[in-house]
Each structure stands twice: as C-alpha cells, then as structure tokens.
Enzyme design. Structure first.
Site, short mmCIF file in Angstrom:
data_model
loop_
_atom_site.label_atom_id
_atom_site.label_comp_id
_atom_site.label_asym_id
_atom_site.label_seq_id
_atom_site.Cartn_x
_atom_site.Cartn_y
_atom_site.Cartn_z
N CYS A 1 -3.92 -19.22 17.22
CA CYS A 1 -4.68 -19.02 18.46
C CYS A 1 -6.02 -19.76 18.44
O CYS A 1 -6.59 -20.05 19.50
CB CYS A 1 -4.93 -17.54 18.69
SG CYS A 1 -3.42 -16.57 18.87
N ARG B 1 0.83 -1.21 0.00
CA ARG B 1 0.00 0.00 0.00
C ARG B 1 0.86 1.26 0.00
O ARG B 1 0.52 2.25 -0.66
CB ARG B 1 -0.93 0.01 1.22
CG ARG B 1 -2.05 -1.01 1.14
CD ARG B 1 -3.13 -0.74 2.18
NE ARG B 1 -2.63 -0.90 3.55
CZ ARG B 1 -2.67 -2.05 4.21
NH1 ARG B 1 -3.16 -3.14 3.63
NH2 ARG B 1 -2.21 -2.11 5.44
#
Length: 443
Positions: A42, A21
C-alpha cells in the site's frame, strides 16, 4: 505439531506470529518465493511520490525477526506441488535450483495475488511496469528519476491507478489515465460519487474513460500507447488493472474456489480440505451485509483473517466476524471512503433499499480550508438498517467512513444517525455533521 505456511506477506506473517504465541511448542515454517517478507504494498505509490525515501519502511518484519521469535522462514523457496493425501510438499530452492520435500500437519495458503496483465501487442517492451512488489516500486522510481521521462500513461483507474497518478503529478510528470469502464472506481463507489472524483482528476491530469488499450509501439523501450481511440506518446507505462489470486499452486488439488481462483474459506479460515487453511489476497472473506463470500484484496482483511487462522491452526476455535470492505483513498485534493455495499450491489443482491444523498461542508466557513463534502447512504427499505455508505470531499471526509462502518457493524438504523453525538469544533466539523443531516433527511 508442524505448521507450514506458504507466503510471508500480510496474512502469512500475521498467522505465523499468532500461531507461535498460541502454541510456542509448534514447529512453524514459512516458505516465501521472494526474498522480501512482511511487505506493505500500500505504501508503493507514496514511496514513488517521494513521501518517504527509505523503502525499508514498507517492511514491517525481517527474516531475522521471524527467526528470533522461533519461526523458521525460508525465502527464495517456491512450493511447486502439494500432496493433500500424504500431506507433503515439493519445494524448489531458488538459490541453487534443487528440489526438497517437506511435510505438514496443518497447512496455510497465503500466496497472495498478482497483477492482471491484459494481452497487449508489444507488451515486452522496456518501461512497461506493474506496481505490486518492492522491486516494481524500485524500478519505477529509478526510471522516473530520469528527467527525459515526462509522458506517463496509467492503464486502469482503480485505487492503485489513482494513487500513483497523484504521486506522478506531484513529480511534475504529464499523466494520462486510461480506463476501460465509463467511470473510475466502478466497483467501489456509485456514480454520484465518482462524478465528483472524476471532475477533480480532470483538473490535474488527462482522464480517458471508455477507452481500451490495444498495445504499444517502440524499439526497445515503449514510445507510444495505442488505444481504440488514438495513439499517445509514452515514456513510461504503468498497468494497474487489478489483481487475481496466485492460484497455480492449488488449482488442481480439489480446493473450492470462486471463478477468479480465490479460495473459499469458512469462518475459521478452513478450506474444504481437512487441515488446510487460506488467508490473504488468495482467499475469500465473508461479507457481513451481503452475507456472501467475496474477494476483497485489502491489507486489513488479510491481516485480520491471517490472525484468526493463526489462532485456529495452532489449536484455537476463533471465528472471523466478517468484512464490510471499508476502504479509502486520496486523489489530489479529494478524499473518498466507502463501506458496506453500494447501491449497485444492493440491486444485484435483490435487497429492498433506499438511499439518501447529502451535500454539505467539512467544517465551519470561518476556518480556512472549508470544502464540500458529499455523503451517500444506502439503507434497508423495511428494517431501515444502514447497509452502506460513501463519502467524498475535503479534509475529514474519509475518516467519517469509520462512523458508518461502526454503525453498520452494530446494525444501527438510519434514523439513529440524526442525534448521534458527533464532536463539534470549527476546524473539524459543523454543529450538525453531514451524517446527522443524512439521518434527518432519511427520517
């Protein structure tokens, strides 16, 4: 500009997206040893516990999405050497075994970490697992689907060990937790809080503290676990004794690291070698309270430093503000959260401190589900600034840690908590929140 990123998980993926970006014209290429990218480990304990059934939900971005954004990604490509002077890489294509070369203007190590596996007798037996990647989760889940596998032993009572214990108990397995230390979560919480957590654990599974696993027994598959205190039947073993950085690729190139191999970075994510950066579970973070470089392998820090490095590697000058090590977990019907430093850490750092410990309830007594909450706050004895906090209790306990993280981040004093305008509604809180009470007592 040619940017090479080694590793396509949290830090590497965040860095690549941000760099593209900032500098759309840059050539960005990621080398990933596995065939899985942007994977959120996780979620593994909850996937195993059938909280969700589609493993792809733990993958936030596919290789095709990277390619669509103009980021070249090569999975099953292992970087095997780095020439920092020539700015060249040697890569092994694991698909065909061939070696290829590449070069870089800027390089990011985002190679993550691997489970620490103690040296144990007969650890090559089947049904002995670690839990770090998607294939670990798939293999454990498949094994657990066999009804004859009932006795599960977990080695290690840190975050992963406790989260997987909860999931296994929910699957009606007989779970035994074996912990070398004299308490659980020894690095993250002080003793007053772990006492509460341990009492809750013991109501749901078998907890063994100060016990050392020596090895395993079995023919092809593990059947028993041997410790310094006994021998226990086991159909399946999960080793959850922590992680260490994947330092093999960079340990001999002159890069500065901690003793455990974590790369030391500055506030821009740079290493001591020009044009080489590091982020994620292989790198250190700056701790705002201790003012030291620390190793805290959490997804939050990996993503944030990865984003910072992505901007800087593309030509920016963005500083990483630091971490507080804010984290939380749920263990059966107990929530636990922490931020900043513990009392033990304050002692080690030589910081003059005081503490306040409060026992209260999570909400009004006439609303169903009221349960105890305990809060411990550490604050500077002279400046009275909050240094750390821990909460353990029923619903709503862990999210209160966000208040303390914000307070520490903005350098609030303990006294300011007394009149802090917390919400009050019977299902959520009491007129005086436990953190108000903590501030009042300290005052």
């Amino acid at each position: 500009m040619k940017i090479i990123i080694i590793g396509a998980q949290a830090a590497g993926a965040s860095a690549a997206a941000k760099a593209k970006r900032i500098n759309p014209n840059a050539t960005i290429r990621i080398y990933e040893k596995s065939d899985i990218v942007s994977f959120g480990a996780c979620g593994l304990p909850y996937y195993i516990g059938n909280h969700f059934t589609d493993a792809n939900e733990m993958i936030s971005r596919t290789p095709e999405q990277f390619q669509k954004d103009g980021i070249e990604i090569k999975t099953r490509h292992e970087v095997i050497s780095v020439d920092v002077k020539q700015k060249k890489l040697l890569i092994k294509d694991l698909n065909n075994g061939e070696n290829i070369e590449d070069s870089f203007d800027k390089l990011l190590f985002a190679v993550g970490a691997s489970p620490i596996i103690p040296t144990l007798a007969n650890d090559q037996l089947d049904n002995i697992f670690t839990l770090r990647n998607l294939y670990d989760g798939l293999a454990i889940k498949e094994a657990l689907s066999k009804p004859e596998y009932k006795n599960i032993i977990i080695v290690g009572a840190g975050y992963i060990g406790l989260e997987i214990a909860e999931s296994l108990v929910a699957l009606k397995k007989k779970v035994k937790l074996i912990q070398l230390d004299n308490r659980v979560l020894v690095e993250a919480f002080d003793e007053q809080l772990t006492d509460i957590i341990q009492e809750n654990i013991e109501q749901h599974c078998d907890l063994h503290l100060q016990e050392s696993v020596q090895g395993f027994v079995g023919q092809d598959k593990v059947t028993q676990v041997i410790t310094n205190k006994g021998q226990y039947p086991a159909d399946l073993v999960i080793i959850a004794t922590g992680v260490r950085p994947n330092s093999q690729i960079y340990k001999n190139i002159g890069i500065n690291t901690l003793n455990n191999g974590a790369i030391i970075t500055d506030d821009l994510g740079r290493t001591n070698i020009t044009d080489i950066y590091a982020a994620g579970d292989c790198a250190t973070l700056f701790h705002k309270v201790s003012q030291t470089k620390v190793y805290i392998p959490l997804a939050t820090g990996a993503n944030k430093l990865g984003k910072i490095v992505g901007e800087n590697i593309a030509g920016g000058n963005c500083q990483f503000p630091g971490t507080l090590g804010t984290s939380a977990l749920r263990v059966f019907n107990i929530e636990a959260g922490r931020t900043g430093i513990t009392e033990n850490e304050a002692i080690k750092l030589g910081i003059p401190y005081k503490t306040v410990l409060v026992n209260d309830k999570n909400h009004s007594n006439y609303v169903e589900g009221q349960s105890p909450v305990t809060a411990k706050l550490i604050y500077h004895a002279e400046t009275r600034k909050i240094l750390g906090g821990q909460l353990v209790g029923g619903t709503g306990s862990a999210l209160r840690i966000n208040v303390l993280a914000t307070a520490i981040w903005s350098q609030m004093k303990i006294d300011e908590l007394t009149m802090l305008d917390f919400l009050y509604a019977p299902p959520f809180s009491r007129p005086w929140d436990i953190l108000n009470i903590a501030g009042s007592i300290a005052k």
